[in-house]
Design an enzyme around this catalytic site. Structure first.
Site, short mmCIF file in Angstrom:
data_model
loop_
_atom_site.label_atom_id
_atom_site.label_comp_id
_atom_site.label_asym_id
_atom_site.label_seq_id
_atom_site.Cartn_x
_atom_site.Cartn_y
_atom_site.Cartn_z
N LYS A 1 0.81 -1.21 0.00
CA LYS A 1 0.00 0.00 0.00
C LYS A 1 0.85 1.27 0.00
CE LYS A 1 -4.33 -2.02 1.31
NZ LYS A 1 -5.30 -2.38 2.35
N ARG B 1 -3.24 -10.26 4.99
CA ARG B 1 -3.71 -10.26 3.60
C ARG B 1 -2.57 -9.73 2.74
NH1 ARG B 1 -6.05 -6.94 -0.17
NH2 ARG B 1 -7.70 -7.86 -1.42
N1 HH2 Z 1 -7.36 -4.04 1.02
C1 HH2 Z 1 -7.73 -4.08 -0.28
C2 HH2 Z 1 -8.82 -4.85 -0.68
N2 HH2 Z 1 -9.52 -5.60 0.22
N3 HH2 Z 1 -9.85 -6.35 2.43
C3 HH2 Z 1 -9.51 -6.32 3.72
N4 HH2 Z 1 -10.18 -7.05 4.62
N5 HH2 Z 1 -8.45 -5.56 4.17
C4 HH2 Z 1 -7.71 -4.78 3.33
O1 HH2 Z 1 -6.78 -4.08 3.80
C5 HH2 Z 1 -8.06 -4.78 1.93
C6 HH2 Z 1 -9.16 -5.58 1.52
C7 HH2 Z 1 -6.95 -3.31 -1.29
O2 HH2 Z 1 -5.92 -4.08 -1.86
P1 HH2 Z 1 -5.97 -4.82 -3.28
O3 HH2 Z 1 -7.02 -5.89 -3.30
O4 HH2 Z 1 -4.63 -5.32 -3.62
O5 HH2 Z 1 -6.30 -3.69 -4.32
P2 HH2 Z 1 -7.63 -3.30 -5.09
O6 HH2 Z 1 -8.67 -2.97 -4.07
O7 HH2 Z 1 -7.20 -2.13 -5.94
O8 HH2 Z 1 -8.05 -4.49 -5.92
#
Ligand code: HH2
Length: 284
Positions: free
Chosen positions: A229, A264
């Protein structure tokens, strides 16, 4: 009872780690636009292959998402999200009967189809804001991750002022737990997440990881998603999210040291290597 002991609730079953975890949740983004890996696994076969690869690297749990939640992201219709995640969850369930599978969605309609396809956990970044979400999870006797967020991913970075960051995040999640339990969700199947990067400034995120103890005191397992992040880029000067592996591992170990039970992550192999050494040194 200490905060740590209080938060030692059950976790979705894992074949690999003991009762304390931490469990490593590998990220499978079936999206064209995720912030660090958008488009890399946007097709069903590529996403399934990615999930199988992460499992092979040692992930306990795979989190399948069909809508980016990056700051400013536009929402995706439920039908599109279902078309992205449902075949991937079904394919992963067929290939990996022992994996914990979650769907990363804030729509009850998508969650329902994902649970029917083999997911056992709903990971909801809006802490079940959809009024149908908690009743659905209750009926399915599924697990529920409640994450802290203000507003929506499109607007959240305009709402980052807190008088007491850790206290307000904790109080908001406590209220969410009350709400979903009143709707019938089994409290022993609720996992909490402070929402790293969601309506938070870069300076807030390390404070949340440092302050996990207050969240643990609510008595639920805590999940932390710091992987790749922006605050890691701000702390290190690394602008390419995919190159933030080392910083992400640093954040993951700090989260575990402060009581997180689920991590995660995008970079499963690196996280597991670090955790093995960390655990050996702490437990020796
Ligand atoms: N962060 C993201 C998405 N889902 N769920 C939980 N529980 N906690 C988190 O910190 C979290 C989450 C964002 O990351 P990512 O899936 O890599 O990116 P994007 O939302 O752009 O797909």
């Amino acid at each position: 009872m200490s905060d740590r002991a209080a938060a030692r609730g059950a976790l979705p079953g894992s074949r690999r780690l003991g009762p304390d975890g931490p469990l490593v949740m590998g990220i499978v983004n079936v999206t064209p636009d995720s912030f660090s890996d958008g488009g890399r696994h946007a097709h069903t076969d590529a996403a399934i292959a990615h999930g199988v690869r992460l499992w092979g690297e040692g992930a306990d749990w795979l989190d399948v998402g069909g809508e980016s939640t990056r700051p400013g992201a536009e929402p995706v219709p439920a039908a599109v999200e279902c078309a992205r995640v449902v075949p991937v969850i079904a394919g992963l369930r067929a290939r990996l009967p022992d994996a914990v599978l979650s769907v990363d969605t804030s729509k009850a309609e998508v969650a329902g189809e994902a649970l029917a396809a083999g997911a056992t956990v709903v990971n909801d970044v809006t802490a079940a804001a959809d009024p149908q979400m908690a009743p659905l999870v209750a009926r399915a006797q599924a697990w529920l991750v409640l994450m802290h967020l203000r507003g929506t991913p499109r607007t959240m970075q305009h709402d980052t002022a807190y008088d007491d960051l850790v206290g307000e995040v904790t109080a908001s999640l406590a209220a969410a737990v009350e709400r979903v339990v009143a709707a019938g969700v089994d409290p022993s199947r609720v996992i909490l997440d402070p929402g790293i990067g969601f309506a938070k400034t870069s300076a807030d995120n390390p404070r949340l990881i440092a302050g996990l103890g207050r969240l643990l005191a609510l008595g639920h397992p805590v999940l932390v998603g710091a992987s790749r992040k922006r605050f890691i880029g701000d702390l290190t000067g690394v602008t390419d999210p995919a190159a933030r592996v080392h910083g992400s591992v640093g954040a993951a170990l700090a989260a575990v040291a402060n009581g997180a039970r689920i991590l995660r992550v995008h970079d499963v192999a690196a996280t597991i290597q670090a955790l093995r050494v960390y655990r050996a040194c702490v437990d020796a």
